[in-house]
Enzyme design. Structure first.
Site, PDB file in Angstrom:
ATOM      1  CG  HIS A  37      14.364  -0.882 -44.009  1.00 55.36           C
ATOM      2  ND1 HIS A  37      14.827   0.416 -43.898  1.00 55.36           N
ATOM      3  CD2 HIS A  37      13.123  -0.898 -43.457  1.00 55.36           C
ATOM      4  CE1 HIS A  37      13.904   1.152 -43.300  1.00 55.36           C
ATOM      5  NE2 HIS A  37      12.862   0.381 -43.020  1.00 55.36           N
ATOM      6  CD  GLU A  89       8.877   0.103 -43.143  1.00 52.96           C
ATOM      7  OE1 GLU A  89      10.015   0.037 -42.622  1.00 52.96           O
ATOM      8  OE2 GLU A  89       7.945   0.727 -42.615  1.00 52.96           O
ATOM      9  CD  GLU A 109      10.313   5.011 -44.609  1.00 54.22           C
ATOM     10  OE1 GLU A 109      10.743   5.574 -43.580  1.00 54.22           O
ATOM     11  OE2 GLU A 109      10.361   3.772 -44.784  1.00 54.22           O
ATOM     12  CB  CYS A 111      12.984   8.100 -44.464  1.00 56.47           C
ATOM     13  SG  CYS A 111      12.301   9.086 -43.113  1.00 56.47           S
ATOM     14  CB  CYS A 179      11.769   8.359 -39.511  1.00 57.89           C
ATOM     15  SG  CYS A 179      10.683   7.386 -40.583  1.00 57.89           S
ATOM     16  CB  CYS A 180       8.707  11.142 -42.944  1.00 53.47           C
ATOM     17  SG  CYS A 180       8.793   9.449 -43.583  1.00 53.47           S
TER      18      CYS A 180
END
Length: 327
Positions: A37, A89, A109, A111, A179-180
């Protein structure tokens, strides 16, 4: 676990429990490649870098150097995006860096770029090397800021490098796993710590962004006047006596400076001056350039960059068939 390919030629987990997904397949000091991840990996390596800074652990520092090379040389997109595999991810095999969501790749992603930027900031506290700030800059302007709509209220969770004609990727105002958006707020609120650092009597400027820095516990004030990333001129106003270390971006073919100094690890070092107030002028050439995909990615692609910016043809001001563009 990343070597197995399913019948649709998409990577799948080979074992029921893939501890690499959680960076738990080996002790950190034995790790040779980034796995699993992507966001979790960046948080893990950031914490490990803080550990090195506080304890001086050379084994951990050596391992982090190996992991950095594996990530930057084999598993990072030109935008500073991380995570070539959508299924977990995160990271896949070396050079497996597909461009689209449709083929199960290019998760990238927001994040993960957030985490990468923070890791770079911590690495710069260990070693003042311009490679860390170069990666931080490209991730900030492309992998991170590209995820935010101009309205400031819409976001990309994933950041694929390519879409298809008639199938645009719209930004969302919120996500079930949100989360972003808060990470965007956190990073923008902490932007000053990315631009500047102060250590051993030297103010380092890592990013050229118009701003003012009051150096803690001193009477030194540093101000930047610049139109970066649109133009390559920077004026630095220094009030107070301090040494300076100014990053020389890897994208700039040369530079000019109004003062003398010396280069070390990609930073231009200027000793303290007897003058309490001075102005330093820097100029970096801003020439558009072609950046080619590594042949091992099996991508016959070129991207256009100017300064730290990766340019995108998939935009509202380009009414063209993006599926049939050649350069």
């Amino acid at each position: 676990p990343y070597d197995h390919m399913g019948p649709d030629m998409k990577p799948v987990h080979e074992f029921p429990r893939d501890y690499g997904y959680q960076q738990a397949d080996s002790p950190l000091v034995d790790a040779t490649q980034v796995k699993g991840h992507a966001v979790r990996a960046m948080y893990y390596y950031t914490a490990a870098t803080d550990l090195v800074r506080l304890t001086g652990d050379k084994q951990v520092q050596t391992a982090l150097g190996r992991l950095w090379r594996d990530m930057v040389d084999r598993k990072m997109y030109v935008t500073g995006g991380l995570g070539g595999i959508r299924q977990w991810e995160g990271f896949g095999p070396p050079y497996l860096l597909g461009d689209t969501e449709e083929d199960g790749t290019c998760y990238a992603e927001t994040c993960a770029s957030f985490g990468l930027i923070n890791w770079c900031q911590r690495l710069l506290q260990l070693e003042l090397k311009s490679e860390y700030s170069d990666v931080m800059e490209v991730a900030l302007y492309n992998g991170f800021l590209g995820a935010i709509g101009l309205d400031g209220r819409s976001f990309y969770y994933q950041n694929p490098l390519r879409t298809f004609a008639g199938h645009p990727k719209e930004r969302s105002t919120w996500f079930e796993v949100a989360c972003c958006p808060p990470n965007v707020a956190k990073l923008l609120g902490d932007l000053g710590s990315l631009i500047y650092s102060f250590q051993d009597g030297v103010v380092a400027i890592h990013l050229y962004i118009e701003s003012t820095f009051n150096v803690p516990n001193t009477d030194v004030v540093i101000s930047q006047r610049t139109n970066m990333p649109w133009a390559g001129d920077v004026e630095i106003l220094v009030c107070g006596r301090t040494g300076l270390a100014l990053r020389m971006p890897s994208w700039a073919e040369g530079y000019s400076s109004s003062v003398q100094g010396f280069l070390k690890d990609g930073y231009f070092h200027i000793p303290p001056s007897e003058d309490s107030d001075r102005t330093i002028s820097l100029t970096f050439p801003f020439t558009p350039r072609k950046v080619y995909a590594n042949p091992k990615t099996n991508k016959d692609e070129i991207c256009i960059m100017r300064g730290p910016l990766v340019y995108c043809i998939e935009d509202v001001d380009n009414s063209l068939d993006i599926d049939h563009i050649a350069l």
